[in-house]
Scaffold this motif. Structure first.
Motif, PDB file in Angstrom:
ATOM      1  N   VAL A  61       4.334 -13.674  -0.263  1.00 28.47           N
ATOM      2  CA  VAL A  61       3.649 -13.694  -1.560  1.00 28.47           C
ATOM      3  C   VAL A  61       3.411 -12.267  -2.039  1.00 28.47           C
ATOM      4  CG1 VAL A  61       1.550 -14.381  -2.767  1.00 28.47           C
ATOM      5  CG2 VAL A  61       2.576 -15.924  -1.112  1.00 28.47           C
ATOM      6  N   ALA A  62       3.006 -11.374  -1.146  1.00 29.65           N
ATOM      7  CA  ALA A  62       2.770  -9.981  -1.514  1.00 29.65           C
ATOM      8  C   ALA A  62       4.039  -9.337  -2.053  1.00 29.65           C
ATOM      9  CB  ALA A  62       2.241  -9.195  -0.318  1.00 29.65           C
ATOM     10  N   THR A  63       5.151  -9.596  -1.412  1.00 30.88           N
ATOM     11  CA  THR A  63       6.429  -9.038  -1.869  1.00 30.88           C
ATOM     12  C   THR A  63       6.778  -9.537  -3.265  1.00 30.88           C
ATOM     13  OG1 THR A  63       7.235  -8.834   0.394  1.00 30.88           O
ATOM     14  CG2 THR A  63       8.898  -8.881  -1.345  1.00 30.88           C
ATOM     15  N   ARG A  64       6.612 -10.837  -3.478  1.00 33.43           N
ATOM     16  CA  ARG A  64       6.923 -11.407  -4.802  1.00 33.43           C
ATOM     17  C   ARG A  64       5.993 -10.873  -5.881  1.00 33.43           C
ATOM     18  NH1 ARG A  64       7.889 -17.514  -2.707  1.00 33.43           N
ATOM     19  NH2 ARG A  64       9.974 -17.190  -1.899  1.00 33.43           N
ATOM     20  N   LEU A  65       4.701 -10.775  -5.569  1.00 34.37           N
ATOM     21  CA  LEU A  65       3.750 -10.239  -6.548  1.00 34.37           C
ATOM     22  C   LEU A  65       4.048  -8.774  -6.854  1.00 34.37           C
ATOM     23  CD1 LEU A  65       0.323 -11.770  -5.488  1.00 34.37           C
ATOM     24  CD2 LEU A  65       1.495 -12.080  -7.664  1.00 34.37           C
ATOM     25  N   ARG A  66       4.379  -8.006  -5.830  1.00 32.94           N
ATOM     26  CA  ARG A  66       4.704  -6.587  -6.024  1.00 32.94           C
ATOM     27  C   ARG A  66       5.874  -6.448  -6.980  1.00 32.94           C
ATOM     28  NH1 ARG A  66       5.845  -5.516  -1.019  1.00 32.94           N
ATOM     29  NH2 ARG A  66       3.647  -5.471  -0.461  1.00 32.94           N
ATOM     30  N   GLU A  67       6.899  -7.266  -6.803  1.00 31.62           N
ATOM     31  CA  GLU A  67       8.062  -7.218  -7.697  1.00 31.62           C
ATOM     32  C   GLU A  67       7.662  -7.550  -9.130  1.00 31.62           C
ATOM     33  OE1 GLU A  67      10.647  -9.997  -5.794  1.00 31.62           O
ATOM     34  OE2 GLU A  67      11.248  -8.568  -4.242  1.00 31.62           O
ATOM     35  N   ARG A  68       6.785  -8.521  -9.297  1.00 31.94           N
ATOM     36  CA  ARG A  68       6.352  -8.916 -10.648  1.00 31.94           C
ATOM     37  C   ARG A  68       5.491  -7.835 -11.284  1.00 31.94           C
ATOM     38  NH1 ARG A  68       4.736 -15.165 -10.687  1.00 31.94           N
ATOM     39  NH2 ARG A  68       4.492 -14.662 -12.886  1.00 31.94           N
ATOM     40  N   VAL A  69       4.662  -7.169 -10.483  1.00 33.84           N
ATOM     41  CA  VAL A  69       3.860  -6.055 -10.999  1.00 33.84           C
ATOM     42  C   VAL A  69       4.783  -4.943 -11.481  1.00 33.84           C
ATOM     43  CG1 VAL A  69       2.319  -4.166 -10.290  1.00 33.84           C
ATOM     44  CG2 VAL A  69       1.739  -6.532  -9.710  1.00 33.84           C
ATOM     45  N   HIS A  70       5.783  -4.622 -10.687  1.00 34.39           N
ATOM     46  CA  HIS A  70       6.725  -3.567 -11.069  1.00 34.39           C
ATOM     47  C   HIS A  70       7.459  -3.925 -12.361  1.00 34.39           C
ATOM     48  CE1 HIS A  70       7.000  -1.981  -6.658  1.00 34.39           C
ATOM     49  NE2 HIS A  70       5.864  -1.692  -7.238  1.00 34.39           N
ATOM     50  N   ARG A  71       7.861  -5.196 -12.482  1.00 33.22           N
ATOM     51  CA  ARG A  71       8.537  -5.615 -13.724  1.00 33.22           C
ATOM     52  C   ARG A  71       7.602  -5.511 -14.920  1.00 33.22           C
ATOM     53  NH1 ARG A  71      10.900  -9.875 -10.732  1.00 33.22           N
ATOM     54  NH2 ARG A  71       9.377 -11.313 -11.591  1.00 33.22           N
ATOM     55  N   ARG A  72       6.352  -5.931 -14.747  1.00 36.30           N
ATOM     56  CA  ARG A  72       5.392  -5.891 -15.869  1.00 36.30           C
ATOM     57  C   ARG A  72       5.122  -4.462 -16.302  1.00 36.30           C
ATOM     58  NH1 ARG A  72       2.748  -4.627 -19.306  1.00 36.30           N
ATOM     59  NH2 ARG A  72       0.892  -5.550 -20.220  1.00 36.30           N
ATOM     60  N   LEU A  73       5.013  -3.546 -15.329  1.00 36.20           N
ATOM     61  CA  LEU A  73       4.753  -2.148 -15.654  1.00 36.20           C
ATOM     62  C   LEU A  73       6.021  -1.420 -16.088  1.00 36.20           C
ATOM     63  CD1 LEU A  73       2.375  -1.178 -12.711  1.00 36.20           C
ATOM     64  CD2 LEU A  73       1.740  -1.706 -15.079  1.00 36.20           C
ATOM     65  N   ASP A  74       7.168  -2.053 -15.866  1.00 37.44           N
ATOM     66  CA  ASP A  74       8.474  -1.468 -16.173  1.00 37.44           C
ATOM     67  C   ASP A  74       8.719  -0.197 -15.371  1.00 37.44           C
ATOM     68  OD1 ASP A  74      10.940  -1.632 -17.416  1.00 37.44           O
ATOM     69  OD2 ASP A  74      10.336  -0.305 -19.056  1.00 37.44           O
ATOM     70  N   ARG A  75       8.175  -0.182 -14.152  1.00 42.11           N
ATOM     71  CA  ARG A  75       8.396   0.935 -13.234  1.00 42.11           C
ATOM     72  C   ARG A  75       7.869   0.539 -11.862  1.00 42.11           C
ATOM     73  NH1 ARG A  75       3.678   3.788 -12.110  1.00 42.11           N
ATOM     74  NH2 ARG A  75       1.936   3.286 -13.465  1.00 42.11           N
ATOM     75  N   ALA A  76       8.320   1.247 -10.869  1.00 36.73           N
ATOM     76  CA  ALA A  76       7.813   1.022  -9.518  1.00 36.73           C
ATOM     77  C   ALA A  76       6.481   1.750  -9.360  1.00 36.73           C
ATOM     78  CB  ALA A  76       8.818   1.530  -8.491  1.00 36.73           C
ATOM     79  N   VAL A  77       5.621   1.199  -8.559  1.00 33.09           N
ATOM     80  CA  VAL A  77       4.325   1.794  -8.274  1.00 33.09           C
ATOM     81  C   VAL A  77       4.388   2.331  -6.853  1.00 33.09           C
ATOM     82  CG1 VAL A  77       1.852   1.352  -8.018  1.00 33.09           C
ATOM     83  CG2 VAL A  77       3.144   0.188  -9.802  1.00 33.09           C
ATOM     84  N   GLY A  78       3.946   3.565  -6.663  1.00 34.57           N
ATOM     85  CA  GLY A  78       3.948   4.149  -5.334  1.00 34.57           C
ATOM     86  C   GLY A  78       2.987   3.436  -4.402  1.00 34.57           C
ATOM     87  N   GLY A  79       3.233   3.574  -3.115  1.00 29.98           N
ATOM     88  CA  GLY A  79       2.371   2.908  -2.145  1.00 29.98           C
ATOM     89  C   GLY A  79       2.594   1.417  -2.169  1.00 29.98           C
TER      90      GLY A  79
END
Length: 98
Positions: A61-79
């Motif tokens: 679930v964490a992996t899937r949410l992380r991917e969705r956060v990155h898509r929403r922000l239109d960039r990768a988030v560090g850490g």
């Protein structure tokens, strides 16, 4: 962007420094609300990566949410913006994905 209803907009208007519990049946938009809350917090002046953390019930679930956060922000988030509870102190654990 998704159109949020009145109750969801109230949640999005909450102070991001506080905690909130959002309850709802499957398919009611809880995950979208979480992702939007994260994005809005990251857009606030003075907020940086690492100031916002999402806890997920498991690594998948964490992996899937992380991917969705990155898509929403239109960039990768560090850490690791999304972690499981056992991995909050991931710097000390070798079995946690960053």
């Amino acid at each position: 962007m998704i159109a949020f209803d009145t109750s969801q907009e109230r949640v999005l208007a909450l102070d991001p420094r506080s905690h909130a519990r959002v309850l709802g049946a499957p398919g009611t938009g809880k995950t979208e609300l979480l992702i939007e809350s994260y994005a809005r917090a990251m857009a606030r002046e003075g907020w940086e990566e690492g100031d916002v953390l999402v806890l997920a019930p498991g690594r998948l679930v964490a992996t899937r949410l992380r991917e969705r956060v990155h898509r929403r922000l239109d960039r990768a988030v560090g850490g690791a913006p999304v972690r499981t509870a056992p991995c909050i102190n991931a710097d000390r654990r070798t079995d946690c994905i960053h």
